[in-house]
Enzyme design. Sequence first.
Site, short mmCIF file in Angstrom:
data_model
loop_
_atom_site.label_atom_id
_atom_site.label_comp_id
_atom_site.label_asym_id
_atom_site.label_seq_id
_atom_site.Cartn_x
_atom_site.Cartn_y
_atom_site.Cartn_z
N CYS A 79 -8.66 -6.33 -8.15
CA CYS A 79 -8.86 -4.89 -8.32
C CYS A 79 -7.55 -4.20 -8.71
O CYS A 79 -7.10 -4.35 -9.83
CB CYS A 79 -9.49 -4.29 -7.05
N HIS A 167 -14.23 -7.56 -6.04
CA HIS A 167 -13.70 -8.04 -4.76
C HIS A 167 -14.43 -9.32 -4.33
O HIS A 167 -15.54 -9.24 -3.79
CB HIS A 167 -13.86 -6.96 -3.69
N GLU A 169 -13.69 -11.15 -1.87
CA GLU A 169 -13.57 -11.36 -0.42
C GLU A 169 -14.71 -10.73 0.38
O GLU A 169 -14.93 -11.11 1.54
CB GLU A 169 -12.22 -10.80 0.08
N SER A 221 -3.17 -11.14 31.39
CA SER A 221 -4.07 -9.99 31.51
C SER A 221 -5.46 -10.40 31.97
O SER A 221 -6.28 -9.55 32.29
CB SER A 221 -4.20 -9.30 30.14
#
Length: 509
Positions: A79, A167, A169, A221
Amino acid sequence: MQEQILILDFGSQFTQLIARRLREMNVYCEIHPFNKIPEITSQIKGVILSGSPHSVRQEKPLNPDLSNIKGKLPLLGICYGAQLLSHFYGGEVGMSNSREYGRANLNFVDHENPLFKDISNNSQVWMSHGDTIVKIPSNYKIISSTHDVKIAGYAIEGEQSWGIQFHPEVYHSTEGTKLLENFVKGICGCKGNWTSASFIDLTVKELKEKLGNDKVVLGLSGGVDSSVAAVLLHKAIGTNLHCIFVDNGLLRKNEFENVLDSYKHMGLNVKGVNAKQRFYEALKGLTDPEAKRKAIGKVFVDVFDDESKLISDAKWLGQGTIYPDVIESLSVNGPSATIKSHHNVGGLPDYMKLKVVEPLRSLFKDEVRRVGTALGIDASLIGRHPFPGPGLAIRILGDITAQKVELLQHADSIFIENLKSEGLYDKVWQAGVILLPIQSVGVMGDERTYEQVVALRAVSSTDGMTADWCHLPYEFLAKVSNEIINKVKGINRVVYDISSKPPATIEWE
């Protein structure tokens, strides 16, 4: 030496998805801001230029120096990246007649070109751009087109450089993963050998070399990230790892006792520290989410500073920082554009004389879980939902009091336990209850009530970068609502959050 693909980020919302797709192929990659290109070493097998909300035609375009990359390494512009490689090298980018956004189909594909090997005729792709390439330099060759976009893809003759205006992805590009695989494995020659086992071997080796006989203090944690980080460090340095689990008064119900017990069963050297009052004092009167995060981060550092001084010759602070923390704390436009601050990213104050070690800094959350499984960590801990570092402080909107924490812990416990008993917990990425700073009128028995409102939040995701709200059964939600209102004195209304990320975030603060 770990082979990798370098992704240069120009600010696209999809940049992290490029990395996700490559990691799914067991190809290691790193995202770096376009204006902070790292040293090009022999480890880097290829480079991808991301999309961007910016235009190459703007007054100060994002145009990095690619002289050490273009023509020397395989290069793919996506892009904005494709427009950059055309516009600044003799081509031309202009405004599209119509905004090219959404699904499109390739009506021309050059199957002889290695980038489009095994890509179908009429393959669906996803467009998302206002500018379009109207002219390419003379040594560029068109290798794909759609009905509306003549130059949907090009190859630069004489070098291993390509540009595509769609795109690959995103999920809607149905053969996008294949195209990316053609680039990283076919063209760049990546072997795809970056697995959990190879990560563990390499990381333990690096930790041994880095830490030697030094002592490391690590804050646990109860979550997946810090637990996996602890086991990796334990494999590398054994008893030189000193773990501290702090009760900040913002944990889930009974979490401090339960988690402390599970860590001791894992063979880790753990000390529990009750610091509730220090956190409550620091949070007193604070309502701004960022101020709360920073106050909590500061007290955490102070507690660790105090505790580390009790461990003679402690040199390092271990942290469970993961890649989304790093990405969200960096920005191609500088710190002002970051999404939120992370108290576990960005170093330590000068007065704390410890160096930082972050074994998971390069991993996404699902990769952390796979590494944890490969390390043999108990499935119940690996499958735990993510829990924010600031804990319930960012699920209590407004100021924090011990009474509000207790109220929320009770409601949250009911929600989580019901998810588990109904077999829904493992189908949800993250869930919790939010205590809202409003009261509502209710009727209980013959009495009018004016009590608190809570919101239930449950989302599905793969890495926390994007998330969708979970379509939990109405009967389940009704059961949870009824139980919270009946059992938690002080709450008389329950609502369900149906917002996705983006535009909302997973947490409310």
